[in-house]
Design a protein around this motif. Structure first.
Motif, mmCIF file in Angstrom:
data_model
loop_
_atom_site.group_PDB
_atom_site.id
_atom_site.type_symbol
_atom_site.label_atom_id
_atom_site.label_comp_id
_atom_site.label_asym_id
_atom_site.label_seq_id
_atom_site.Cartn_x
_atom_site.Cartn_y
_atom_site.Cartn_z
ATOM 1 N N ARG A 240 23.801 -7.035 51.586
ATOM 2 C CA ARG A 240 23.014 -6.457 50.485
ATOM 3 C C ARG A 240 22.853 -4.947 50.657
ATOM 4 O O ARG A 240 22.939 -4.196 49.680
ATOM 5 C CB ARG A 240 21.647 -7.133 50.407
ATOM 6 C CG ARG A 240 21.698 -8.558 49.889
ATOM 7 C CD ARG A 240 20.314 -9.059 49.543
ATOM 8 N NE ARG A 240 19.456 -9.151 50.715
ATOM 9 C CZ ARG A 240 19.367 -10.213 51.496
ATOM 10 N NH1 ARG A 240 20.116 -11.282 51.260
ATOM 11 N NH2 ARG A 240 18.536 -10.222 52.534
ATOM 12 N N ARG B 201 24.865 -2.902 52.280
ATOM 13 C CA ARG B 201 26.156 -2.245 52.039
ATOM 14 C C ARG B 201 26.418 -2.116 50.538
ATOM 15 O O ARG B 201 26.899 -1.083 50.053
ATOM 16 C CB ARG B 201 27.280 -3.032 52.708
ATOM 17 C CG ARG B 201 28.653 -2.389 52.468
ATOM 18 C CD ARG B 201 29.772 -3.137 53.153
ATOM 19 N NE ARG B 201 29.762 -2.926 54.591
ATOM 20 C CZ ARG B 201 29.485 -3.874 55.487
ATOM 21 N NH1 ARG B 201 29.191 -5.097 55.079
ATOM 22 N NH2 ARG B 201 29.508 -3.600 56.765
ATOM 23 N N GLN B 202 26.083 -3.153 49.792
ATOM 24 C CA GLN B 202 26.268 -3.102 48.343
ATOM 25 C C GLN B 202 25.401 -2.021 47.717
ATOM 26 O O GLN B 202 25.855 -1.281 46.827
ATOM 27 C CB GLN B 202 25.930 -4.463 47.728
ATOM 28 C CG GLN B 202 26.165 -4.531 46.226
ATOM 29 C CD GLN B 202 25.861 -5.915 45.659
ATOM 30 O OE1 GLN B 202 25.543 -6.839 46.390
ATOM 31 N NE2 GLN B 202 25.957 -6.034 44.345
ATOM 32 N N GLN B 203 24.151 -1.881 48.196
ATOM 33 C CA GLN B 203 23.275 -0.828 47.684
ATOM 34 C C GLN B 203 23.833 0.556 47.980
ATOM 35 O O GLN B 203 23.819 1.443 47.109
ATOM 36 C CB GLN B 203 21.880 -0.979 48.308
ATOM 37 C CG GLN B 203 21.114 -2.209 47.857
ATOM 38 C CD GLN B 203 19.842 -2.409 48.654
ATOM 39 O OE1 GLN B 203 19.550 -1.670 49.602
ATOM 40 N NE2 GLN B 203 19.071 -3.425 48.292
ATOM 41 N N GLU C 20 27.001 1.375 48.527
ATOM 42 C CA GLU C 20 28.213 1.595 47.735
ATOM 43 C C GLU C 20 27.880 1.925 46.287
ATOM 44 O O GLU C 20 28.529 2.780 45.663
ATOM 45 C CB GLU C 20 29.113 0.362 47.814
ATOM 46 C CG GLU C 20 29.747 0.166 49.187
ATOM 47 C CD GLU C 20 30.517 -1.129 49.290
ATOM 48 O OE1 GLU C 20 30.397 -1.962 48.356
ATOM 49 O OE2 GLU C 20 31.238 -1.328 50.298
ATOM 50 N N GLU C 21 26.849 1.278 45.747
ATOM 51 C CA GLU C 21 26.436 1.587 44.373
ATOM 52 C C GLU C 21 25.884 3.004 44.285
ATOM 53 O O GLU C 21 26.139 3.724 43.310
ATOM 54 C CB GLU C 21 25.383 0.579 43.909
ATOM 55 C CG GLU C 21 25.942 -0.815 43.669
ATOM 56 C CD GLU C 21 24.853 -1.828 43.348
ATOM 57 O OE1 GLU C 21 23.658 -1.455 43.400
ATOM 58 O OE2 GLU C 21 25.182 -2.983 43.026
ATOM 59 N N SER C 22 25.143 3.425 45.305
ATOM 60 C CA SER C 22 24.609 4.792 45.314
ATOM 61 C C SER C 22 25.731 5.814 45.413
ATOM 62 O O SER C 22 25.716 6.848 44.720
ATOM 63 C CB SER C 22 23.636 4.962 46.483
ATOM 64 O OG SER C 22 22.519 4.121 46.336
ATOM 65 N N SER D 171 28.826 5.453 44.384
ATOM 66 C CA SER D 171 29.518 5.482 43.087
ATOM 67 C C SER D 171 28.724 6.280 42.055
ATOM 68 O O SER D 171 29.303 7.047 41.265
ATOM 69 C CB SER D 171 29.741 4.048 42.582
ATOM 70 O OG SER D 171 30.550 3.320 43.477
ATOM 71 N N ARG D 172 27.409 6.128 42.074
ATOM 72 C CA ARG D 172 26.571 6.848 41.103
ATOM 73 C C ARG D 172 26.606 8.350 41.355
ATOM 74 O O ARG D 172 26.750 9.145 40.414
ATOM 75 C CB ARG D 172 25.138 6.335 41.193
ATOM 76 C CG ARG D 172 24.202 6.933 40.144
ATOM 77 C CD ARG D 172 22.858 6.237 40.119
ATOM 78 N NE ARG D 172 22.126 6.408 41.361
ATOM 79 C CZ ARG D 172 21.955 5.466 42.271
ATOM 80 N NH1 ARG D 172 22.496 4.264 42.074
ATOM 81 N NH2 ARG D 172 21.270 5.690 43.388
#
Length: 479
Positions: free
Chosen positions: A164, A166-168, A170-172, A174-175
């Protein structure tokens, strides 16, 4: 004219009592602490530095520091620094220590270095309770509760948490990259340059966090239970009774007598499950009470056949409900409890009245399983509510009679579960209230166990003082 009650003039001279003893009433609980420790044989319990060293600066006698800690835990003062302050300003502590005022490091070192002996002091008071006739009833309740450790959730890592996180990240990333791409399409300006610099700093910080996460993941995968805690390595993430909630901490097991609600045995574990604790805690209680047979009640979280059999082998009659783990009732079908076992015929009787005879024996791990079946299912009008297979098969463990005995005890005593709640859950609430929101102050399992022993001792002392009174308890200690 009416007036308020007025205090004394601070500047007026007063004649203080001639001795410290005049400050402490005969019914003050601090006298119980003093009498209890004075009766202990500290050398036999394993306390260090009971005899003074031949050379060097004189130290404090262990009895003084032990009294200070017991008083502190009785009064919700567990911090060594707070205890140091109390020794200089609290009249009860000044009386108890005879004006000694050890520094906080000396106080903290005593608790750290004498963990095993402190646990024996807790057990010694339970033994005293038994000798005073407070533990005559061979009936106990067993339960466990989760206590917070000095370790936040953010400093605990499991496989799911790492994924979870790592996903957060990676999303940051990308943003922020998308924002940089948008900035590149705009007209250059000082504000835009400052924003781009700020975004790049954030990306660099995220890259650093990703590297740290990789390190934590490797350590987590290498650990036996695939879980690590950074602040307190022995603490573990555990589910609690609240839906979707959990705590990073320890699972504290207690055995409480049903008459006076004294904690007669306890153990601190870092296993989130109670399933392997029943026999262990029952045997500890039986040894403390010095009895041949014990009655124990527990909740469904302790239900395993092996643990119930181990209790039966130790002459412990345990009562607990069986959890429904098959899901048959949720599907609207008959569960195993709807099939009655007829021991004299070694058969099961189904809800339709048909008998399921012994069919074969299988081995599942270390368990020997007997299976029972019937050929009457094809023409049975209740088959749709029973099974979708050709025939219904019932499995029976070779020692399942001990589980049947536990169920019979529960059926014969419908108030057993209510009695368990009233007995064992109140001490947990009292302990957590005294410990405060942070619960444990120390790190690592042995030190946490020492801290819990002091909490349990304080709880038991309070209970016995409420039952007997201060002076009768002191008199009993000296006999």
């Amino acid at each position: 004219m009416k007036r308020f009650i007025e205090g004394a003039d601070r500047s007026q001279s007063t004649l203080l009592p001639e001795s410290l003893d005049d400050w402490i009433d005969e019914s003050n609980p601090v006298r119980v602490v003093d009498a209890f420790v004075n009766e202990l044989k500290l050398v036999e319990l394993g306390f260090a530095d009971v005899e003074p060293a031949v050379t060097g600066r004189p130290g404090y006698h262990p009895s003084a520091l032990l009294k200070l800690y017991i008083y502190g835990y009785l009064n919700r003062i567990q911090s060594s620094r707070r205890l140091e302050r109390e020794a200089r300003r609290n009249l009860e502590v000044i009386w108890l220590l005879r004006r000694l005022s050890p520094d906080d490091k000396t106080i903290a070192d005593f608790r750290r270095d004498n963990g095993s002996a402190i646990k024996k002091v807790c057990a010694k008071f339970v033994e005293l309770c038994r000798q005073m006739g407070l533990l005559t009833k061979a009936s106990v309740a067993i339960d466990g509760s989760k206590f917070k450790a000095v370790n936040t959730r953010d400093k605990n890592f499991t496989k799911g948490k790492v994924e979870r996180r790592r996903q957060q990240l990676e999303e940051s990333v990308s943003r922020y990259l998308a924002q940089l791409d948008t900035a590149d399409l705009q007209e250059p300006s000082e504000a835009l340059a400052a924003k781009a610099t700020h975004l790049k700093e954030k990306l660099a910080k995220l890259a650093s966090e990703m590297q740290k996460l990789e390190v934590h993941e490797q350590a987590m995968l290498a650990s036996p239970d695939q879980q690590i805690s950074l602040t307190d390595p022995d603490s573990r993430s555990m589910a609690t009774s609240g839906r979707g909630s959990g705590v990073v901490g320890y699972n504290v097991q207690t055995v409480v007598d049903t008459e006076h609600h004294l904690i007669i045995a306890h153990e601190v574990t870092n296993s989130g499950s109670d399933r392997a604790q029943l026999a262990n805690m029952g045997k500890q209680a039986k040894a403390v009470l010095c009895i041949d047979k014990l009655e124990a009640v527990a909740d469904r979280g302790y239900y395993t056949g092996e643990e119930i059999k181990a209790c039966a082998d130790a002459n412990i009659a345990v009562t607990l409900p069986k959890p429904n783990t098959t899901g048959m009732e949720a599907k609207g079908k008959f569960g195993k409890h709807d099939f009655a076992y007829l021991a004299d015929q070694d058969v099961y009787r189904c809800p339709a009245g048909q008998l399921l005879a012994y069919w074969l024996t299988t081995v599942d791990g270390e368990r020997t399983i007997r299976r029972y079946a019937t050929k009457a299912c094809g023409s049975c009008p209740l088959k749709a509510r029973c099974t979708t297979a050709k025939n219904r098969v019932i499995s029976r463990w070779e020692h399942e009679h001990v589980m049947d005995d536990a169920q019979r005890r529960l059926d014969a005593d419908p108030q057993a579960m209510r009695r368990r709640r009233e007995t064992v859950e109140h001490p947990f609430g009292t302990l957590k209230m005294r410990m405060g929101a942070t619960h444990f102050l120390m790190k690592r399992l042995p030190k946490v166990a020492t801290e819990m022993a002091l909490h349990v001792l304080a709880y038991n002392l309070t209970r016995v003082m409420n039952i007997m009174g201060v002076q009768p308890l002191i008199a009993a200690m000296k006999t």
